[in-house]
Write an enzyme that holds these catalytic residues in place. Sequence first.
Site, PDB file in Angstrom:
ATOM      1  N   GLY A 117       0.832  -1.192   0.000  1.00  0.00           N
ATOM      2  CA  GLY A 117       0.000   0.000   0.000  1.00  0.00           C
ATOM      3  C   GLY A 117       0.870   1.246   0.000  1.00  0.00           C
ATOM      4  O   GLY A 117       2.057   1.199   0.339  1.00  0.00           O
ATOM      5  N   CYS A 118       0.267   2.371  -0.369  1.00  0.00           N
ATOM      6  CA  CYS A 118       1.038   3.615  -0.461  1.00  0.00           C
ATOM      7  C   CYS A 118       1.471   4.119   0.910  1.00  0.00           C
ATOM      8  O   CYS A 118       2.657   4.413   1.131  1.00  0.00           O
ATOM      9  CB  CYS A 118       0.227   4.683  -1.189  1.00  0.00           C
ATOM     10  SG  CYS A 118      -1.456   4.928  -0.560  1.00  0.00           S
ATOM     11  N   TYR A 119       0.537   4.221   1.855  1.00  0.00           N
ATOM     12  CA  TYR A 119       0.897   4.667   3.208  1.00  0.00           C
ATOM     13  C   TYR A 119       1.893   3.711   3.874  1.00  0.00           C
ATOM     14  O   TYR A 119       2.877   4.158   4.477  1.00  0.00           O
ATOM     15  CB  TYR A 119      -0.347   4.801   4.081  1.00  0.00           C
ATOM     16  CG  TYR A 119      -1.314   5.873   3.682  1.00  0.00           C
ATOM     17  CD1 TYR A 119      -0.924   7.217   3.618  1.00  0.00           C
ATOM     18  CD2 TYR A 119      -2.635   5.569   3.386  1.00  0.00           C
ATOM     19  CE1 TYR A 119      -1.818   8.214   3.267  1.00  0.00           C
ATOM     20  CE2 TYR A 119      -3.541   6.560   3.031  1.00  0.00           C
ATOM     21  CZ  TYR A 119      -3.135   7.875   2.972  1.00  0.00           C
ATOM     22  OH  TYR A 119      -4.034   8.857   2.626  1.00  0.00           O
ATOM     23  N   PRO A 120       1.676   2.385   3.792  1.00  0.00           N
ATOM     24  CA  PRO A 120       2.631   1.470   4.409  1.00  0.00           C
ATOM     25  C   PRO A 120       4.045   1.584   3.848  1.00  0.00           C
ATOM     26  O   PRO A 120       5.025   1.430   4.588  1.00  0.00           O
ATOM     27  CB  PRO A 120       2.038   0.090   4.106  1.00  0.00           C
ATOM     28  CG  PRO A 120       0.585   0.335   4.011  1.00  0.00           C
ATOM     29  CD  PRO A 120       0.472   1.665   3.327  1.00  0.00           C
ATOM     30  N   THR A 121       4.177   1.857   2.535  1.00  0.00           N
ATOM     31  CA  THR A 121       5.505   1.992   1.953  1.00  0.00           C
ATOM     32  C   THR A 121       6.299   3.066   2.685  1.00  0.00           C
ATOM     33  O   THR A 121       7.469   2.878   3.031  1.00  0.00           O
ATOM     34  CB  THR A 121       5.409   2.326   0.458  1.00  0.00           C
ATOM     35  OG1 THR A 121       4.761   1.234  -0.218  1.00  0.00           O
ATOM     36  CG2 THR A 121       6.777   2.558  -0.150  1.00  0.00           C
TER      37      THR A 121
END
Length: 301
Positions: A117-121
């Site tokens: 996911g974008c936030y997790p990256t």
Amino acid sequence: MAKVFIDGEAGTTGLGIRQRIEALPEALGIELLSIDASLRKDLSARQEMIQKADVAILCLPDDAAREVVTQMSGTDTKILDASTVHRVAEGWTYGFPEMEGDQSNLIRSSARVANPGCYPTGAISLLRPLVKAGMLSSDYPVSINAVSGYSGAGKSAIESHEKEGGPAFFLYALGLEHKHLPEIQYYSGLDKSPLFVPSVGHFAQGMIVSIPLYLSELSGKVTPADVQAALEQTYKGSEYVKVMSPETKLLAETLAGTNNMELRVHSDSKGEKVLLTASLDNLGKGASGAALQNLLLMLGH
């Protein structure tokens, strides 16, 4: 020619992946398979296309991605899943090549890869090195704030932002149970789920993930320089993830259109507090760009 099929190529992530593949040099030998628009919701037609592909990229809602993977049991086609359903699932490789020294090789040899996911990256890139270095205790009560461009917020949000008088900014997932939390906690090495507050701004692409820390609450006498050094050591030599000097102001759109991510350690004058930030493109390193990076690894490039 390696055959690639994007199941869900009409969506934001799928379209971004297709455009990136089409821009690759012909020498890489990638052939894109496409399905007639009238058959995009026909499961049997999509399954037939997937069977022809060397790699199938799933850009589907979670339930649809789960159904496709179940139907594909026993096939030789490699799967790169952009949904959330397999990111912490057994038997799947997490598609964040920079996360560990051998992660790229794990992705290269895997038949089942979950795109992050974008936030997790952003969050994992900041937290995991500190937990592994023993600076950040796994039971630290982590708080994460983030702002993303509206292009990743879904069709209705995109429409509301692109019309006159659209919202300037909004917080969401205020039930504090965002679907990205399981992968953030798992791959960061945390014992408890972080307090995560995402938001969307009135700009199309870009993202900043920020994490405040009191250094007095970390393990040992940790300085801002120690935190900086831990991140630099982790991402030394990385093509896409760079540790930068702190700034007095960050703009979320700076890396739009790229697959880059920039990490920074900001601190107060006394060196008692730090703010960790990750800047990236929510559609680049946060979605389609990461998918292309993983696809090339899965194809042996």
